[in-house]
Design a protein around this motif. Structure first.
Motif, PDB file in Angstrom:
ATOM      1  N   LEU A   1      33.369  58.402   8.260  1.00 24.28           N
ATOM      2  CA  LEU A   1      33.784  59.659   8.891  1.00 24.28           C
ATOM      3  C   LEU A   1      35.280  59.692   9.173  1.00 24.28           C
ATOM      4  N   ASN A   2      36.027  58.806   8.528  1.00 27.28           N
ATOM      5  CA  ASN A   2      37.473  58.783   8.691  1.00 27.28           C
ATOM      6  C   ASN A   2      38.065  60.091   8.174  1.00 27.28           C
ATOM      7  N   LYS A   3      38.815  60.760   9.028  1.00 22.52           N
ATOM      8  CA  LYS A   3      39.474  62.033   8.677  1.00 22.52           C
ATOM      9  C   LYS A   3      38.487  63.069   8.147  1.00 22.52           C
ATOM     10  N   ILE A   4      37.321  63.138   8.766  1.00 21.21           N
ATOM     11  CA  ILE A   4      36.317  64.106   8.309  1.00 21.21           C
ATOM     12  C   ILE A   4      36.728  65.545   8.602  1.00 21.21           C
ATOM     13  N   VAL A   5      37.395  65.769   9.736  1.00 20.06           N
ATOM     14  CA  VAL A   5      37.840  67.130  10.045  1.00 20.06           C
ATOM     15  C   VAL A   5      38.936  67.491   9.047  1.00 20.06           C
ATOM     16  N   GLY A   6      38.687  68.540   8.274  1.00 19.87           N
ATOM     17  CA  GLY A   6      39.610  68.950   7.215  1.00 19.87           C
ATOM     18  C   GLY A   6      39.160  68.493   5.831  1.00 19.87           C
ATOM     19  N   ARG A   7      38.094  67.721   5.764  1.00 17.96           N
ATOM     20  CA  ARG A   7      37.582  67.226   4.476  1.00 17.96           C
ATOM     21  C   ARG A   7      36.485  68.154   3.974  1.00 17.96           C
ATOM     22  N   LYS A   8      36.449  68.364   2.665  1.00 17.72           N
ATOM     23  CA  LYS A   8      35.387  69.164   2.059  1.00 17.72           C
ATOM     24  C   LYS A   8      34.068  68.407   2.180  1.00 17.72           C
ATOM     25  N   ALA A   9      33.029  69.108   2.575  1.00 14.95           N
ATOM     26  CA  ALA A   9      31.704  68.495   2.717  1.00 14.95           C
ATOM     27  C   ALA A   9      31.254  67.904   1.382  1.00 14.95           C
ATOM     28  N   GLY A  10      30.681  66.708   1.438  1.00 15.36           N
ATOM     29  CA  GLY A  10      30.139  66.065   0.244  1.00 15.36           C
ATOM     30  C   GLY A  10      31.166  65.636  -0.772  1.00 15.36           C
ATOM     31  N   SER A  11      32.383  65.310  -0.327  1.00 13.17           N
ATOM     32  CA  SER A  11      33.459  65.089  -1.300  1.00 13.17           C
ATOM     33  C   SER A  11      33.964  63.657  -1.446  1.00 13.17           C
ATOM     34  N   LEU A  12      33.487  62.708  -0.645  1.00 10.68           N
ATOM     35  CA  LEU A  12      33.970  61.332  -0.834  1.00 10.68           C
ATOM     36  C   LEU A  12      33.476  60.819  -2.189  1.00 10.68           C
ATOM     37  N   PRO A  13      34.370  60.279  -2.998  1.00  4.09           N
ATOM     38  CA  PRO A  13      33.977  59.864  -4.349  1.00  4.09           C
ATOM     39  C   PRO A  13      33.023  58.670  -4.385  1.00  4.09           C
ATOM     40  N   ASP A  14      33.031  57.826  -3.383  1.00  2.83           N
ATOM     41  CA  ASP A  14      32.225  56.603  -3.419  1.00  2.83           C
ATOM     42  C   ASP A  14      30.970  56.677  -2.557  1.00  2.83           C
ATOM     43  N   TYR A  15      30.437  57.879  -2.386  1.00  3.93           N
ATOM     44  CA  TYR A  15      29.207  58.007  -1.613  1.00  3.93           C
ATOM     45  C   TYR A  15      28.248  58.944  -2.343  1.00  3.93           C
ATOM     46  N   ASN A  16      26.981  58.601  -2.337  1.00  2.00           N
ATOM     47  CA  ASN A  16      25.952  59.381  -3.030  1.00  2.00           C
ATOM     48  C   ASN A  16      25.338  60.406  -2.075  1.00  2.00           C
ATOM     49  N   TYR A  17      25.958  61.558  -1.976  1.00  2.00           N
ATOM     50  CA  TYR A  17      25.486  62.634  -1.115  1.00  2.00           C
ATOM     51  C   TYR A  17      24.256  63.316  -1.708  1.00  2.00           C
ATOM     52  N   SER A  18      23.516  64.013  -0.852  1.00  2.94           N
ATOM     53  CA  SER A  18      22.440  64.880  -1.340  1.00  2.94           C
ATOM     54  C   SER A  18      23.080  66.025  -2.112  1.00  2.94           C
ATOM     55  N   SER A  19      22.310  66.619  -3.016  1.00  6.27           N
ATOM     56  CA  SER A  19      22.863  67.742  -3.786  1.00  6.27           C
ATOM     57  C   SER A  19      23.226  68.899  -2.855  1.00  6.27           C
ATOM     58  N   SER A  20      22.467  69.094  -1.789  1.00  2.00           N
ATOM     59  CA  SER A  20      22.778  70.207  -0.874  1.00  2.00           C
ATOM     60  C   SER A  20      24.102  69.968  -0.146  1.00  2.00           C
ATOM     61  N   MET A  21      24.418  68.718   0.180  1.00  2.00           N
ATOM     62  CA  MET A  21      25.705  68.437   0.830  1.00  2.00           C
ATOM     63  C   MET A  21      26.845  68.590  -0.178  1.00  2.00           C
ATOM     64  N   LYS A  22      26.645  68.127  -1.402  1.00  2.00           N
ATOM     65  CA  LYS A  22      27.677  68.269  -2.442  1.00  2.00           C
ATOM     66  C   LYS A  22      27.979  69.743  -2.707  1.00  2.00           C
ATOM     67  N   GLU A  23      26.955  70.575  -2.620  1.00  2.00           N
ATOM     68  CA  GLU A  23      27.094  71.998  -2.939  1.00  2.00           C
ATOM     69  C   GLU A  23      27.319  72.872  -1.704  1.00  2.00           C
ATOM     70  N   ALA A  24      27.559  72.259  -0.545  1.00  2.00           N
ATOM     71  CA  ALA A  24      27.689  73.029   0.711  1.00  2.00           C
ATOM     72  C   ALA A  24      28.842  74.026   0.656  1.00  2.00           C
TER      73      ALA A  24
END
Length: 139
Positions: A67-90
């Motif tokens: 959650l480092n610098k999460i405020v201002g970050r696009k949801a589901g956008s960290l390259p090294d994490y396997n997000y749910s499709s709904s988070m990637k497409e938020a």
């Protein structure tokens, strides 16, 4: 002699400046103590509600993304994490309000997220966590 008296500062000026400085000194510890208490409360709220799955260190993804610098970050956008499709497409950027809302009622913000069985925390606790994340991300 008269010009010398006119050029010297008014003795009351010294008293007022000294009193103002004293007031600042006396109020600083309480404001620092208040800030420290707020930081401690935010860290405690994060530890109680988030730390099991999340870290605030960049690159330290766990069961959940860091959650480092999460405020201002696009949801589901960290390259090294396997997000749910709904988070990637938020399609939004995390701000204070959205992050607080997500921590309170995650299913209402992103249906289909992977944070199960997390059911949410109080708005007060969420606000403390957001403040802590912002402070930690700005260091």
């Amino acid at each position: 002699m008269q010009s010398r008296l006119q050029s010297s500062p008014n003795p009351w000026l010294h008293v007022l400046v000294g009193a103002g400085a004293l007031m600042l000194l006396l109020s600083a510890p309480s404001s620092l103590a208040q800030q420290s208490a707020n930081d401690d409360a935010g860290k405690q709220a994060f530890n109680n509600s988030c730390r099991t799955c999340h870290s605030i260190r960049e690159g330290d993804n766990r069961l959940g993304p860091n959650l480092n610098k999460i405020v201002g970050r696009k949801a589901g956008s960290l390259p090294d994490y396997n997000y749910s499709s709904s988070m990637k497409e938020a399609g939004f950027v995390w701000d204070q309000d959205r992050l607080t809302s997500f921590m309170v009622k995650p299913d209402e913000v992103v249906s289909g997220h992977k944070m199960q069985p997390y059911g949410g925390i109080s708005a007060d606790e969420a606000a403390k966590v957001v403040a802590y994340l912002q402070a930690a991300g700005s260091q």
